[in-house]
Design a protein around this motif. Sequence first.
Motif, PDB file in Angstrom:
ATOM      1  N   ASP A 152       0.805  -1.216   0.000  1.00 49.83           N
ATOM      2  CA  ASP A 152       0.000   0.000   0.000  1.00 49.83           C
ATOM      3  C   ASP A 152       0.837   1.264   0.000  1.00 49.83           C
ATOM      4  OD1 ASP A 152      -2.659  -0.915  -0.167  1.00 49.83           O
ATOM      5  OD2 ASP A 152      -2.599  -1.577   1.910  1.00 49.83           O
ATOM      6  N   ALA A 153       2.044   1.208   0.527  1.00 48.86           N
ATOM      7  CA  ALA A 153       2.895   2.399   0.492  1.00 48.86           C
ATOM      8  C   ALA A 153       3.152   2.825  -0.950  1.00 48.86           C
ATOM      9  CB  ALA A 153       4.216   2.132   1.209  1.00 48.86           C
ATOM     10  N   LEU A 154       3.333   1.849  -1.853  1.00 40.46           N
ATOM     11  CA  LEU A 154       3.506   2.166  -3.274  1.00 40.46           C
ATOM     12  C   LEU A 154       2.218   2.732  -3.856  1.00 40.46           C
ATOM     13  CD1 LEU A 154       5.495  -0.846  -4.816  1.00 40.46           C
ATOM     14  CD2 LEU A 154       6.356   1.423  -4.252  1.00 40.46           C
ATOM     15  N   GLN A 155       1.095   2.088  -3.524  1.00 41.49           N
ATOM     16  CA  GLN A 155      -0.180   2.520  -4.089  1.00 41.49           C
ATOM     17  C   GLN A 155      -0.597   3.894  -3.572  1.00 41.49           C
ATOM     18  OE1 GLN A 155      -3.256  -0.600  -4.752  1.00 41.49           O
ATOM     19  NE2 GLN A 155      -1.982  -1.815  -3.361  1.00 41.49           N
ATOM     20  N   ALA A 156      -0.395   4.140  -2.280  1.00 43.10           N
ATOM     21  CA  ALA A 156      -0.757   5.436  -1.702  1.00 43.10           C
ATOM     22  C   ALA A 156       0.068   6.559  -2.313  1.00 43.10           C
ATOM     23  CB  ALA A 156      -0.581   5.395  -0.188  1.00 43.10           C
ATOM     24  N   ALA A 157       1.360   6.321  -2.471  1.00 46.09           N
ATOM     25  CA  ALA A 157       2.223   7.331  -3.100  1.00 46.09           C
ATOM     26  C   ALA A 157       1.773   7.594  -4.530  1.00 46.09           C
ATOM     27  CB  ALA A 157       3.676   6.869  -3.074  1.00 46.09           C
ATOM     28  N   PHE A 158       1.416   6.524  -5.243  1.00 37.89           N
ATOM     29  CA  PHE A 158       0.928   6.620  -6.617  1.00 37.89           C
ATOM     30  C   PHE A 158      -0.340   7.469  -6.676  1.00 37.89           C
ATOM     31  CE2 PHE A 158      -1.414   5.193 -10.296  1.00 37.89           C
ATOM     32  CZ  PHE A 158      -0.468   4.897 -11.270  1.00 37.89           C
ATOM     33  N   LEU A 159      -1.273   7.230  -5.752  1.00 39.42           N
ATOM     34  CA  LEU A 159      -2.538   7.957  -5.735  1.00 39.42           C
ATOM     35  C   LEU A 159      -2.347   9.434  -5.395  1.00 39.42           C
ATOM     36  CD1 LEU A 159      -4.752   5.270  -3.966  1.00 39.42           C
ATOM     37  CD2 LEU A 159      -4.923   6.006  -6.363  1.00 39.42           C
ATOM     38  N   VAL A 160      -1.493   9.713  -4.423  1.00 38.51           N
ATOM     39  CA  VAL A 160      -1.222  11.105  -4.060  1.00 38.51           C
ATOM     40  C   VAL A 160      -0.563  11.840  -5.222  1.00 38.51           C
ATOM     41  CG1 VAL A 160       0.122  12.604  -2.527  1.00 38.51           C
ATOM     42  CG2 VAL A 160      -1.156  10.686  -1.578  1.00 38.51           C
ATOM     43  N   ASP A 161       0.351  11.169  -5.919  1.00 36.71           N
ATOM     44  CA  ASP A 161       0.965  11.771  -7.102  1.00 36.71           C
ATOM     45  C   ASP A 161      -0.078  12.040  -8.181  1.00 36.71           C
ATOM     46  OD1 ASP A 161       3.486  11.784  -5.981  1.00 36.71           O
ATOM     47  OD2 ASP A 161       4.167   9.969  -7.023  1.00 36.71           O
ATOM     48  N   GLU A 162      -1.033  11.117  -8.326  1.00 36.74           N
ATOM     49  CA  GLU A 162      -2.082  11.292  -9.325  1.00 36.74           C
ATOM     50  C   GLU A 162      -2.972  12.475  -8.987  1.00 36.74           C
ATOM     51  OE1 GLU A 162      -4.574  10.880 -12.584  1.00 36.74           O
ATOM     52  OE2 GLU A 162      -2.553  10.103 -12.226  1.00 36.74           O
ATOM     53  N   VAL A 163      -3.290  12.633  -7.710  1.00 37.07           N
ATOM     54  CA  VAL A 163      -4.111  13.765  -7.284  1.00 37.07           C
ATOM     55  C   VAL A 163      -3.408  15.076  -7.633  1.00 37.07           C
ATOM     56  CG1 VAL A 163      -4.910  15.004  -5.239  1.00 37.07           C
ATOM     57  CG2 VAL A 163      -5.406  12.573  -5.475  1.00 37.07           C
ATOM     58  N   GLN A 164      -2.116  15.137  -7.382  1.00 43.35           N
ATOM     59  CA  GLN A 164      -1.374  16.362  -7.708  1.00 43.35           C
ATOM     60  C   GLN A 164      -1.238  16.543  -9.216  1.00 43.35           C
ATOM     61  OE1 GLN A 164       2.172  17.373  -5.364  1.00 43.35           O
ATOM     62  NE2 GLN A 164       0.579  18.567  -4.322  1.00 43.35           N
ATOM     63  N   ARG A 165      -1.121  15.457  -9.937  1.00 46.35           N
ATOM     64  CA  ARG A 165      -1.066  15.533 -11.400  1.00 46.35           C
ATOM     65  C   ARG A 165      -2.323  16.207 -11.940  1.00 46.35           C
ATOM     66  NH1 ARG A 165      -0.056  10.298 -15.447  1.00 46.35           N
ATOM     67  NH2 ARG A 165      -0.290  11.420 -17.418  1.00 46.35           N
ATOM     68  N   SER A 362      17.403  -7.962   1.434  1.00 44.51           N
ATOM     69  CA  SER A 362      16.910  -6.739   2.066  1.00 44.51           C
ATOM     70  C   SER A 362      15.567  -6.274   1.508  1.00 44.51           C
ATOM     71  CB  SER A 362      17.933  -5.602   1.900  1.00 44.51           C
ATOM     72  OG  SER A 362      18.152  -5.324   0.525  1.00 44.51           O
ATOM     73  N   ASP A 363      14.978  -7.033   0.580  1.00 43.99           N
ATOM     74  CA  ASP A 363      13.729  -6.620  -0.061  1.00 43.99           C
ATOM     75  C   ASP A 363      12.916  -7.850  -0.439  1.00 43.99           C
ATOM     76  OD1 ASP A 363      11.677  -5.471  -1.484  1.00 43.99           O
ATOM     77  OD2 ASP A 363      12.939  -4.650  -3.083  1.00 43.99           O
ATOM     78  N   HIS A 364      11.773  -8.028   0.228  1.00 42.60           N
ATOM     79  CA  HIS A 364      10.914  -9.181  -0.029  1.00 42.60           C
ATOM     80  C   HIS A 364       9.636  -8.804  -0.773  1.00 42.60           C
ATOM     81  CE1 HIS A 364      12.711 -12.156   3.168  1.00 42.60           C
ATOM     82  NE2 HIS A 364      13.610 -11.700   2.297  1.00 42.60           N
ATOM     83  N   ASP A 365       9.605  -7.623  -1.395  1.00 40.80           N
ATOM     84  CA  ASP A 365       8.467  -7.203  -2.213  1.00 40.80           C
ATOM     85  C   ASP A 365       8.867  -7.233  -3.676  1.00 40.80           C
ATOM     86  OD1 ASP A 365       6.002  -6.251  -0.671  1.00 40.80           O
ATOM     87  OD2 ASP A 365       7.618  -5.288   0.455  1.00 40.80           O
ATOM     88  N   ALA A 366       8.177  -8.058  -4.476  1.00 41.11           N
ATOM     89  CA  ALA A 366       8.546  -8.229  -5.876  1.00 41.11           C
ATOM     90  C   ALA A 366       8.110  -7.064  -6.755  1.00 41.11           C
ATOM     91  CB  ALA A 366       7.944  -9.524  -6.421  1.00 41.11           C
ATOM     92  N   ILE A 367       7.037  -6.364  -6.360  1.00 36.42           N
ATOM     93  CA  ILE A 367       6.466  -5.318  -7.207  1.00 36.42           C
ATOM     94  C   ILE A 367       7.075  -3.967  -6.863  1.00 36.42           C
ATOM     95  CG2 ILE A 367       4.352  -4.153  -7.919  1.00 36.42           C
ATOM     96  CD1 ILE A 367       4.535  -7.069  -8.815  1.00 36.42           C
ATOM     97  N   SER A 368       7.540  -3.265  -7.893  1.00 43.01           N
ATOM     98  CA  SER A 368       8.110  -1.923  -7.722  1.00 43.01           C
ATOM     99  C   SER A 368       7.188  -0.894  -8.371  1.00 43.01           C
ATOM    100  CB  SER A 368       9.511  -1.856  -8.334  1.00 43.01           C
ATOM    101  OG  SER A 368       9.529  -2.370  -9.656  1.00 43.01           O
ATOM    102  N   ALA A 369       7.441   0.380  -8.093  1.00 45.44           N
ATOM    103  CA  ALA A 369       6.528   1.452  -8.503  1.00 45.44           C
ATOM    104  C   ALA A 369       6.337   1.526 -10.011  1.00 45.44           C
ATOM    105  CB  ALA A 369       7.044   2.795  -7.976  1.00 45.44           C
ATOM    106  N   ASN A 370       7.361   1.179 -10.775  1.00 45.53           N
ATOM    107  CA  ASN A 370       7.251   1.271 -12.229  1.00 45.53           C
ATOM    108  C   ASN A 370       6.316   0.217 -12.825  1.00 45.53           C
ATOM    109  OD1 ASN A 370       9.346  -0.642 -11.448  1.00 45.53           O
ATOM    110  ND2 ASN A 370       9.792  -0.854 -13.615  1.00 45.53           N
ATOM    111  N   MET A 371       5.858  -0.733 -12.005  1.00 42.57           N
ATOM    112  CA  MET A 371       4.956  -1.781 -12.485  1.00 42.57           C
ATOM    113  C   MET A 371       3.488  -1.429 -12.260  1.00 42.57           C
ATOM    114  SD  MET A 371       7.033  -5.047 -10.964  1.00 42.57           S
ATOM    115  CE  MET A 371       8.779  -5.304 -11.352  1.00 42.57           C
ATOM    116  N   LEU A 372       3.203  -0.232 -11.763  1.00 43.53           N
ATOM    117  CA  LEU A 372       1.829   0.165 -11.459  1.00 43.53           C
ATOM    118  C   LEU A 372       1.227   0.969 -12.601  1.00 43.53           C
ATOM    119  CD1 LEU A 372       2.222   1.277  -7.728  1.00 43.53           C
ATOM    120  CD2 LEU A 372       1.700  -0.998  -8.630  1.00 43.53           C
TER     121      LEU A 372
END
Length: 404
Positions: A152-165, A362-372
């Motif tokens: 959700d940290a990726l998704q929330a950042a994505f949504l906030v960026d979209e709102v500002q866009r 050091s990273d167990h999340d496979a999905i990165s921001a560029n995949m959204l």
Amino acid sequence: MRRKLVWALAGLLLGAPAWAAAPSEGPAPIRVGFICPFTGGSADFGTAARLGAELAVSEVNQAGGYLGRPLELVARDDKSNPDEGRKIAEELVQGKKADFTIGFCNSGVALKSLEVFQNAHHLLMIPVATGTALTAQFPPASSFIFRVSPRDALQAAFLVDEVQRRSLNKVAVFADKTGYGEGGLKDVERFLAQKSLKPVYVARFDLGTASLTAQMREAKAAGAEAIIAYTVGPEMGMLAQSRAEAGVNADLLGPWTLALRSAEDRGGKALEGAAMVQTIVPDTTLERRTSFIARLHRLRGKEPLGSLMAAAQSYDAVYLMLGALFQTQGHAEGEALKNALEHLNRPYSGVVTTYDQPFSPSDHDAISANMLWLATWRRGELHFFYPEDARKATVIQRKPGAAH
């Protein structure tokens, strides 16, 4: 030599990735625990996740299993209930009914069970749940918790960026009172604060709430230009209806759950134009996705698909675990699987993306921001919100830093 050939062909065979194609002996099945809700309010994406896993297991077994050993999906319904999820986790782990587990659709259900897997050094791959805390509760270096869904940290950042866009600075947040809603609210507030903003209105509500029309009117009175919602499918539809009834024109945005079929079933035309985060959007530009969707359709028959995203991520999770098994030469102990996942020596061409070194110590999340991607509801179907994203999606998005 055969194992090298299997890995070399893995990215080329779509119907049955070559990780599965190696005949041998040993009839004892590899037991794949699978925990998601198949009944109740979250059954739409829980059932979709199970269908994705079932499709992968079926393909693997048709191709000979793992060196002749079939995969057995030990599926359990957690009913979206944290206590039930914990009980099932203990059954699979402490009762030794699974060699490893792919599980959890609801973040609140997962949070109550994580220590069961961690304490037993039992590998858990999360295919759907997105709560930020799930892969942060234990330090990755010692954690046995991995994930192929976007936190959700990726998704929330994505949504906030979209709102500002969209040049919208007055944001209202509607979040349910589950662990999922709580975590989403905190993430949204954190990313708004980074832009020197805070919500102009916040509404919290219980699952099963019939209407939030009064709260929507309050958000309108507060000047909300955008509404970010954090809840599951039926409640997303209810929010859309409440927004329409209150005459609110604020843009409606949300994480991946806004794309659930149950949201559209309840929200109908009120969801038109609502936008949400997705890792996969139905399209015909990539053959592997087109083929996957066709095979999934044949498997489910007339049963409506609650979430393509949940199905695709669960499908990929099975194959990633199969790849780890090949790397460990069949050892399913948690330590062996953990090390293999953190150092996968071959990429897997999946449905969501190409998993090229998706994890590390050091990273167990496979999905990165560029995949959204930002998707939207149009006449009851999901589409890319931005036409340029549909073009960009033809290029596989790899995790930054991965070798290729």
